[in-house]
Design a protein around this motif. Structure first.
Motif, PDB file in Angstrom:
ATOM      1  N   ILE A 106       0.262  -1.461  -0.025  1.00 24.86           N
ATOM      2  CA  ILE A 106      -0.077   0.247  -0.261  1.00 24.86           C
ATOM      3  C   ILE A 106       0.715   1.878  -0.390  1.00 24.86           C
ATOM      4  N   ILE A 143     -11.047   7.454 -13.882  1.00 19.57           N
ATOM      5  CA  ILE A 143      -9.628   6.445 -14.281  1.00 19.57           C
ATOM      6  C   ILE A 143     -10.024   5.026 -14.679  1.00 19.57           C
ATOM      7  N   SER A 199     -11.535   4.529  -5.147  1.00 19.96           N
ATOM      8  CA  SER A 199     -12.580   5.681  -5.641  1.00 19.96           C
ATOM      9  C   SER A 199     -11.168   6.731  -6.453  1.00 19.96           C
ATOM     10  N   PRO A 242     -16.196   8.781 -10.825  1.00 19.09           N
ATOM     11  CA  PRO A 242     -17.200   7.648 -11.084  1.00 19.09           C
ATOM     12  C   PRO A 242     -17.885   8.016 -10.183  1.00 19.09           C
ATOM     13  N   ALA A 289      -4.665   6.511  -0.584  1.00 17.89           N
ATOM     14  CA  ALA A 289      -3.850   7.575  -1.136  1.00 17.89           C
ATOM     15  C   ALA A 289      -4.968   9.625  -0.693  1.00 17.89           C
ATOM     16  N   GLY A 339      -8.841   4.833   3.602  1.00 20.90           N
ATOM     17  CA  GLY A 339      -8.148   3.387   3.794  1.00 20.90           C
ATOM     18  C   GLY A 339      -8.260   3.126   3.296  1.00 20.90           C
ATOM     19  N   ALA A 349      -8.192  -1.021   1.106  1.00 23.20           N
ATOM     20  CA  ALA A 349      -9.945  -1.790   0.909  1.00 23.20           C
ATOM     21  C   ALA A 349      -9.554  -2.929   1.549  1.00 23.20           C
ATOM     22  N   ALA A 399      -9.588  -0.922 -10.622  1.00 23.06           N
ATOM     23  CA  ALA A 399      -8.564  -0.296  -9.661  1.00 23.06           C
ATOM     24  C   ALA A 399      -8.188  -1.567  -8.710  1.00 23.06           C
TER      25      ALA A 399
HETATM   26  C1  LIG Z   1      -6.504   3.501 -11.139  1.00 19.48           C
HETATM   27  S1  LIG Z   1      -6.991   3.771  -9.618  1.00 19.48           S
HETATM   28  C2  LIG Z   1      -8.675   4.201  -9.640  1.00 19.48           C
HETATM   29  C3  LIG Z   1      -9.523   4.560 -10.366  1.00 19.48           C
HETATM   30  C4  LIG Z   1     -11.022   4.413 -10.212  1.00 19.48           C
HETATM   31  N1  LIG Z   1     -12.160   3.790  -9.903  1.00 19.48           N
HETATM   32  C5  LIG Z   1     -12.143   5.351 -10.828  1.00 19.48           C
HETATM   33  O1  LIG Z   1     -12.586   4.895 -11.563  1.00 19.48           O
HETATM   34  O2  LIG Z   1     -11.710   6.280 -11.292  1.00 19.48           O
HETATM   35  C6  LIG Z   1      -6.246   2.993  -8.417  1.00 19.48           C
HETATM   36  C7  LIG Z   1      -6.455   3.786  -7.360  1.00 19.48           C
HETATM   37  O3  LIG Z   1      -6.700   1.987  -6.221  1.00 19.48           O
HETATM   38  C8  LIG Z   1      -6.092   3.455  -4.624  1.00 19.48           C
HETATM   39  N2  LIG Z   1      -5.879   2.176  -4.093  1.00 19.48           N
HETATM   40  C9  LIG Z   1      -4.834   0.902  -4.333  1.00 19.48           C
HETATM   41  N3  LIG Z   1      -4.729  -0.489  -3.451  1.00 19.48           N
HETATM   42  C10 LIG Z   1      -5.824   0.380  -2.598  1.00 19.48           C
HETATM   43  C11 LIG Z   1      -6.000   0.096  -1.051  1.00 19.48           C
HETATM   44  N4  LIG Z   1      -4.890  -1.171  -0.601  1.00 19.48           N
HETATM   45  N5  LIG Z   1      -6.931   0.351  -0.811  1.00 19.48           N
HETATM   46  C12 LIG Z   1      -7.763   1.287  -1.567  1.00 19.48           C
HETATM   47  N6  LIG Z   1      -7.476   2.149  -2.048  1.00 19.48           N
HETATM   48  C13 LIG Z   1      -6.012   1.462  -2.765  1.00 19.48           C
HETATM   49  C14 LIG Z   1      -4.841   3.936  -5.006  1.00 19.48           C
HETATM   50  O4  LIG Z   1      -4.614   5.509  -4.132  1.00 19.48           O
HETATM   51  C15 LIG Z   1      -5.836   4.842  -6.897  1.00 19.48           C
HETATM   52  O5  LIG Z   1      -6.596   6.423  -6.259  1.00 19.48           O
END
Ligand SMILES: C[S@@+](CC[C@H](N)C(=O)[O-])C[C@H]1O[C@@H](n2cnc3c(N)ncnc32)[C@H](O)[C@@H]1O
Length: 269
Positions: free
Chosen positions: A14, A37, A65, A70, A88, A113, A115, A133
């Motif tokens: 993370i 994204i 998110s 979205p 983040a 937090g 996931a 994601a």
């Molecule tokens: C590709 S972006 C997500 C795009 C978003 N779903 C959208 O459609 O706009 C990936 C995101 O996942 C988050 N992320 C990655 N691992 C995570 C975790 N274990 N818990 C929470 N957030 C996480 C990152 O901080 C990043 O903001």
């Protein structure tokens, strides 16, 4: 050769994801894909929302998110209550700012937090949602079990994700996942198995890999033809070269049927 089956994981945590999204990568992805994204943008969000039957009474948790693209789209279009969870701080801050600007704060909450340890009580949401994601998440079994926990009885899990589709050499596997900072990608069948193991009934399982390959070419053209100068000016030539090299590998792997994207919908039973 890395078989199309589970086992291998890169050592991303993370903290790495945080560092990446705190830096220029989040900005670069927005330049390529827009503030939603994920592959297909708003259109893909609408497809998933319609399949799930989201309406003003639905409570949605968007896991990972990011900028909240979205999240806001769902709240704006359907009038539903949406919570965005992301690890983040920079993404959460930016999402809050954009939500306030759009005056959507009464429908939307953002929570910082992981996931893998969702900061919500059991049986809170009607829908757990994810778009492109969960490939970043280091333990897909735990992620799905957390989704199950926070869903109300008969709640719906609905997500798209980048997946491994075919076998690849060790070098390809390392390069593709390493460039993206993915610990590993699930397969479509792998996700189905996890969902069933966690007691979800599968409502939909769709391989979108052909469309994924088409989009990879679109992003490559965008990077080379429209964004190159802006990226070099802002982040330097090395950053552009690294992005171009990484994306080229993804385009090739998508064309060869080694990586792709899938959509899964399940019901908590
Ligand atoms: C590709 S972006 C997500 C795009 C978003 N779903 C959208 O459609 O706009 C990936 C995101 O996942 C988050 N992320 C990655 N691992 C995570 C975790 N274990 N818990 C929470 N957030 C996480 C990152 O901080 C990043 O903001």
């Amino acid at each position: 050769m890395v078989d199309i089956c589970k086992g291998k994981k890169l050592d991303f945590t993370i903290a790495d994801v945080n560092e990446i999204y705190e830096g220029p990568v989040g900005v670069l992805w927005e330049m390529l894909m827009g503030e939603q994204i994920h592959v297909g943008g708003e259109k893909e969000t609408d497809i998933l929302a319609n399949k799930v039957g989201i309406n003003k009474d639905t409570t949605v948790l968007d896991v990972c998110s990011a900028l909240g693209g979205p999240v806001r789209h769902l709240a704006r279009k359907f009038g539903c209550k949406v919570t965005g969870l992301d690890a983040a701080q920079k993404m959460i801050n930016e999402a809050i700012k954009r939500t306030e600007k759009e005056k959507l704060s009464q429908l939307i909450t953002y929570k910082l937090g992981n996931a893998l340890d969702m900061p919500f009580k059991a049986k809170t949401f009607d829908v757990v949602w994810g778009q492109d994601a969960w490939c970043y998440v280091t333990d897909k079994d735990k992620l799905i079990s957390e989704a199950y926990r926070v869903l109300k009885p008969e709640g719906i899990i609905a997500f798209t994700d980048w997946i491994q589709v075919g076998n690849m050499t060790e070098q390809e596997w390392n390069d593709l996942n390493g460039f993206m900072a993915f610990p590993y990608m699930e397969t479509l069948d792998g996700y189905e198995q996890i969902l069933k193991k966690m007691r979800f009934e599968i409502l939909e399982k769709e391989d979108l890999s052909k469309d994924f390959a088409r989009h990879c070419h679109i992003y490559q053209s965008l990077l080379r033809d429209e964004l190159k100068n802006a990226i070099i000016k802002e982040y330097g030539n090395e950053m552009f070269e690294a992005a171009d090299d990484g994306l080229s590998k993804w385009v090739k792997a998508a064309d060869e049927g080694k990586v792709g994207r899938g959509r899964l919908i399940g019901k908590k039973i």
